[in-house]
Design an enzyme around this catalytic site. Structure first.
Site, PDB file in Angstrom:
ATOM      1  CE  LYS A  93      -9.601   6.742  -6.518  1.00 39.21           C
ATOM      2  NZ  LYS A  93     -10.975   7.264  -6.453  1.00 39.21           N
ATOM      3  CD  GLN A 114      -9.915  13.632 -10.710  1.00 39.33           C
ATOM      4  OE1 GLN A 114     -10.879  14.360 -10.649  1.00 39.33           O
ATOM      5  NE2 GLN A 114      -9.126  13.422  -9.672  1.00 39.33           N
ATOM      6  CE  LYS A 129     -15.189  14.678 -10.419  1.00 36.27           C
ATOM      7  NZ  LYS A 129     -14.157  14.803  -9.373  1.00 36.27           N
ATOM      8  N   GLY A 168     -16.065  10.135  -3.982  1.00 36.06           N
ATOM      9  CA  GLY A 168     -17.066  11.167  -3.774  1.00 36.06           C
ATOM     10  C   GLY A 168     -16.682  12.478  -4.430  1.00 36.06           C
ATOM     11  CG  ASP A 169     -16.942  16.112  -7.073  1.00 39.13           C
ATOM     12  OD1 ASP A 169     -15.724  16.331  -7.064  1.00 39.13           O
ATOM     13  OD2 ASP A 169     -17.776  16.923  -7.507  1.00 39.13           O
ATOM     14  CB  THR A 212      -9.815  17.836  -0.749  1.00 40.57           C
ATOM     15  OG1 THR A 212     -10.098  16.538  -1.253  1.00 40.57           O
ATOM     16  CG2 THR A 212      -9.732  18.819  -1.904  1.00 40.57           C
ATOM     17  CG  ASN A 243     -14.530  16.828   2.649  1.00 39.79           C
ATOM     18  OD1 ASN A 243     -13.536  16.956   1.945  1.00 39.79           O
ATOM     19  ND2 ASN A 243     -14.557  16.038   3.699  1.00 39.79           N
ATOM     20  CB  SER A 380      -8.734   8.585  -3.551  1.00 39.93           C
ATOM     21  OG  SER A 380      -9.875   9.202  -3.015  1.00 39.93           O
TER      22      SER A 380
END
Length: 448
Positions: A93, A114, A129, A168-169, A212, A243, A380
């Site tokens: 993830k 992560q 990632k 997303g990132d 986040t 974001n 998520s």
């Protein structure tokens, strides 16, 4: 030199020999190794099974080309990556980043971080990632769609709801996720659980967009309360205007703080009366403009070129929410000089190792990214749960779960630091707490 120290040194040396041209990945590994020695001394079985040697090598990593046609009919080619780092506690993830700086080193650093971030959430998700050196800025919707469709045509061969679930990132928002999901569905049929951060009309979760930024403030709130303080009347410096920053500004204001700044790659705006997140959101997410436009619309705001971390003004809390290594040692000293009591990372690894040392030497409360910005991946994972159950929870339900997760992350980090003799060191505590769950799972599963 102890056996644990010798082992750490040998693994570090091997990684440096194998990956000498991956500075971001080496930085992430070094930062982690500096805090994990007490665990290895207490658990010699981790040394004997070369657990760190296995943990620091991705289970799988691949690179692929992404050909696409621009609006002028010219064929463009970008480079893309996916690193599936560790699946000991669940499917891979981690987000997808579209930015010109993306390379294998950055994706490996993000994927390595992560692993522990996902472990800290308490949810069954492993670390991964991906991304591309494609730059969505200045591209038309048609160009972004053609690129993402080509990107997903290759990526879809390697992902699945129970294997690897991207999100997303930087550079990958709702528009990009929509196009990516559409292409996956076109090739494989409808599987809502294949991506997170989806639109609400096709399997997305309420509160994912805010997660986040909100989670960062819930973590900060827990840390402050544990030290007899609150966010009320605190002055906050925020970097970034994406974001994470937008919703960090919103939640900070709701909890009684005043956010003085937001920034982008060109400069920053300052308003002693407090930044209005709705104006930032309109400029950055709707109009896809520059942050300097904020000063044209809000009379009390001023625009300045350069880094917000070079701006000398008194404040209480520093929340870097832009990108990796945005604060160096010199800027960290200014953070201390300006009276900041707390630094918490909204971005991934936003402070250089030298900057982090400055913060820790000054006894600032320091919340590392793997703990402080885990809210996004936490929701998520909650989105994955809703997709699996064919349910949609209310915003309040998801937000309450997020608050509890972030409070638990802070508490578990604090408890781990205390147990392993580094009480008050929340960087070490987060590393230890995240590592232990993954290490135990790896040990239970044998040499794989």
């Amino acid at each position: 030199m102890s056996k644990a120290s010798e082992y750490l040194e040998s693994v570090q040396k091997l990684i440096e020999q194998r990956d000498p041209n991956q500075p971001e990945f080496l930085e992430a590994v070094t930062n982690f190794f500096t805090t994990i020695k007490p665990v290895l001394e207490k658990h010699p079985e981790y040394v004997e099974s070369n657990l760190l040697g296995r943990l620091t090598e991705p289970e799988r990593a691949f690179q692929f080309r992404v050909p696409w046609v621009d609006d002028q009919g010219q064929v463009q080619v970008n480079r893309a990556f996916r690193v599936q780092f560790n699946s000991a506690i669940g499917p891979y993830k981690g987000g997808l980043r579209f930015h010109p700086t993306v390379n294998l080193s950055i994706i490996k650093f993000l994927g390595f971080e992560q692993i522990f971030k996902n472990s800290l959430t308490g949810l069954p998700i492993g670390g991964g990632k991906g991304g591309s050196d494609f730059n969505p800025k200045g591209k038309s919707d048609g160009e972004v769609m053609r690129f993402t469709q080509s990107f997903m045509t290759e990526l879809q061969k390697h992902i699945g709801p129970d294997l690897d679930v991207p999100a997303g990132d930087i550079g990958v928002g709702g528009r990009e996720i929509g196009y990516l999901y559409g292409q996956y569905k076109r090739l494989n049929g409808s599987q809502n659980g294949i991506l997170t951060g989806k639109g609400l009309s096709y399997g997305g979760s309420l509160a994912r967009t805010e997660a986040t930024g909100f989670g960062l403030l819930y973590y900060v709130d827990a840390m402050l309360k544990d030290h007899g303080q609150t966010l009320n009347n605190k002055k906050v410096k925020v970097s970034g205007a994406g974001n994470v920053a937008i919703y960090a500004v919103q939640k900070a204001a709701e909890l009684g703080a005043t956010v003085l700044t937001v920034s982008d790659s060109n400069g920053f705006v300052y308003d002693e009366n407090g930044i209005d997140y709705k104006v930032v959101q309109q400029i950055k997410e709707v109009e896809r403009g520059r942050i300097k436009d904020y000063a044209d619309r809000v009379k009390t705001a001023t625009y300045h070129e350069g880094s917000v971390w070079d701006f000398d003004v008194d404040y209480d809390l520093a929340l870097p929410c832009a990108t990796q290594n945005e604060i160096d040692a010199k800027q960290a000293k200014l953070v201390v000089k300006d009276g900041a009591q707390l630094v918490a990372a909204g971005a991934n690894m936003p402070s250089t190792p030298e900057a982090v040392k400055v913060f820790r030497d000054a006894n600032l409360l320091y919340g590392p990214a793997k703990a402080a910005n885990a809210g996004g991946v936490a929701v998520s994972a909650l989105e994955m749960s809703q997709n699996s159950a064919r349910l949609s929870w209310t915003f309040e339900d998801v937000d309450q779960r997020l608050q509890k997760i972030m409070q638990n992350i802070y508490q578990e980090s604090a408890d781990a630091a205390k147990e392993y003799g580094v009480e008050g060191d929340y960087l070490a505590g987060a590393n230890i707490a995240g590592f232990l769950k993954v290490a135990d799972a790896m040990m239970a599963q044998g040499i794989v």
